[in-house]
Design an enzyme around this catalytic site. Structure first.
Site, PDB file in Angstrom:
ATOM      1  N   SER A  60       0.978  -1.070  -0.094  1.00 15.59           N
ATOM      2  CA  SER A  60      -0.020  -0.030  -0.024  1.00 15.59           C
ATOM      3  C   SER A  60       0.792   1.271  -0.032  1.00 15.59           C
ATOM      4  CB  SER A  60      -0.829   0.206   1.113  1.00 15.59           C
ATOM      5  OG  SER A  60      -1.520  -1.083   1.408  1.00 15.59           O
TER       6      SER A  60
HETATM    7  N1  SAH Z   1      -0.999  -5.067   3.766  1.00  9.83           N
HETATM    8  C1  SAH Z   1      -0.204  -5.380   2.750  1.00  9.83           C
HETATM    9  C2  SAH Z   1      -0.703  -4.794   1.248  1.00  9.83           C
HETATM   10  C3  SAH Z   1      -1.745  -5.839   1.223  1.00  9.83           C
HETATM   11  S1  SAH Z   1      -2.224  -5.914  -0.648  1.00  9.83           S
HETATM   12  C4  SAH Z   1       1.241  -4.710   2.870  1.00  9.83           C
HETATM   13  O1  SAH Z   1       1.604  -4.070   3.660  1.00  9.83           O
HETATM   14  O2  SAH Z   1       2.075  -5.128   1.601  1.00  9.83           O
HETATM   15  C5  SAH Z   1      -3.701  -7.254  -0.218  1.00  9.83           C
HETATM   16  C6  SAH Z   1      -3.634  -8.633   0.175  1.00  9.83           C
HETATM   17  O3  SAH Z   1      -4.652  -8.992   0.740  1.00  9.83           O
HETATM   18  C7  SAH Z   1      -2.894  -9.304  -0.995  1.00  9.83           C
HETATM   19  O4  SAH Z   1      -1.610  -9.904  -0.483  1.00  9.83           O
HETATM   20  C8  SAH Z   1      -3.774 -10.191  -1.147  1.00  9.83           C
HETATM   21  O5  SAH Z   1      -3.464 -11.596  -1.305  1.00  9.83           O
HETATM   22  C9  SAH Z   1      -4.647 -10.362   0.496  1.00  9.83           C
HETATM   23  N2  SAH Z   1      -5.987 -11.004   0.368  1.00  9.83           N
HETATM   24  C10 SAH Z   1      -7.123 -10.857  -0.594  1.00  9.83           C
HETATM   25  N3  SAH Z   1      -7.949 -11.483  -0.076  1.00  9.83           N
HETATM   26  C11 SAH Z   1      -7.781 -12.292   0.975  1.00  9.83           C
HETATM   27  C12 SAH Z   1      -8.584 -12.849   1.838  1.00  9.83           C
HETATM   28  N4  SAH Z   1      -9.750 -13.503   1.789  1.00  9.83           N
HETATM   29  N5  SAH Z   1      -7.909 -13.423   2.863  1.00  9.83           N
HETATM   30  C13 SAH Z   1      -6.727 -13.157   3.139  1.00  9.83           C
HETATM   31  N6  SAH Z   1      -5.756 -12.191   2.204  1.00  9.83           N
HETATM   32  C14 SAH Z   1      -6.711 -11.715   1.327  1.00  9.83           C
END
Ligand code: SAH
Length: 216
Positions: A60
């Site tokens: 992010s």
């Molecule tokens: N917090 C992260 C950025 C996240 S991007 C950072 O600091 O880098 C969003 C993430 O959510 C992705 O890695 C994606 O695979 C995950 N994601 C999406 N749907 C999800 C779910 N149902 N359960 C767990 N993770 C999920």
């Protein structure tokens, strides 16, 4: 420009853009974002922008990390659930503010990389799990704070249920999967009651239900 001066400039930019909680700014200063981005983007580690990571996901934008973390208002006695570990950067920020961080990611490969980073940085208060974050982490509930870092169409009921009844707070982007019309919502729980407020517009990858099949 050196990594240190780029970082200082980023922290100043975040403060000017509304991240005024000094504990949040200090956490951003203490976590080396360059260790969470792919090598190809190293020179952009302290630019205020989201960057691609593996599995088609993104780390992010620092401003969004700052504003969402600030909106959570974490204390060092609290247990925090993060949904969407991704690179692990946001979890590392939370680890500086909370007693313990539980983080769930649906892509095993991303989680393994994030775990390696936590170990390399000597961060020991993060517990990880591969799973569907829609369902939260029932075995560890309730949580005083929940942060979702992928956009849900609606606020998942299981997550509201796992929020502490004593002033639990959840911060979650809600909106279209395509990235348009998303905004961060803050849910505050008091007993069985809860209230929601809209905070600011964002653009996140979607919260996807279920866990991808593991390759043979
Ligand atoms: N917090 C992260 C950025 C996240 S991007 C950072 O600091 O880098 C969003 C993430 O959510 C992705 O890695 C994606 O695979 C995950 N994601 C999406 N749907 C999800 C779910 N149902 N359960 C767990 N993770 C999920």
């Amino acid at each position: 420009m050196s990594v240190e001066s780029r970082k200082i400039r980023l922290v100043m930019d975040l403060r000017n853009a509304g991240v005024i909680d000094t504990k949040v700014l200090a956490a951003i200063e203490r976590v080396p974002r360059e260790q969470f981005v792919a090598e190809a983007f190293l020179d952009q580690a302290y630019a205020n922008q989201a960057l691609p990571i593996s599995c088609g996901q993104t780390i992010s934008q620092p401003l969004v990390v700052g504003l969402m973390t600030q909106a959570l208002d974490i204390s060092d006695r609290q247990k925090v659930l993060e949904v969407g570990t991704g690179s692990g950067y946001q979890a590392a920020i939370l680890s500086k503010l909370a007693r313990r961080v539980y983080t769930v990611e649906r892509h095993r490969d991303l989680l393994l990389e994030a775990e390696r980073r936590f170990t390399a940085l000597g961060i020991h208060n993060i517990t990880t799990m591969v799973g569907d974050g829609y369902k939260g982490w029932p075995a560890q509930a309730p949580f005083e704070r929940i942060l979702v870092t992928a956009a849900a169409r609606i606020v998942p009921e299981d997550l509201v249920a796992q929020l502490s009844e004593e002033g639990g707070v959840m911060v979650i982007p809600v909106g279209d999967a395509g990235g348009l019309n998303q905004e961060v919502i803050r849910v505050q729980k008091d007993g069985k009651q809860f209230k929601s407020e809209r905070l600011f517009p964002v653009r996140f990858v979607p919260l996807v239900q279920g866990v991808p099949e593991t390759r043979a």
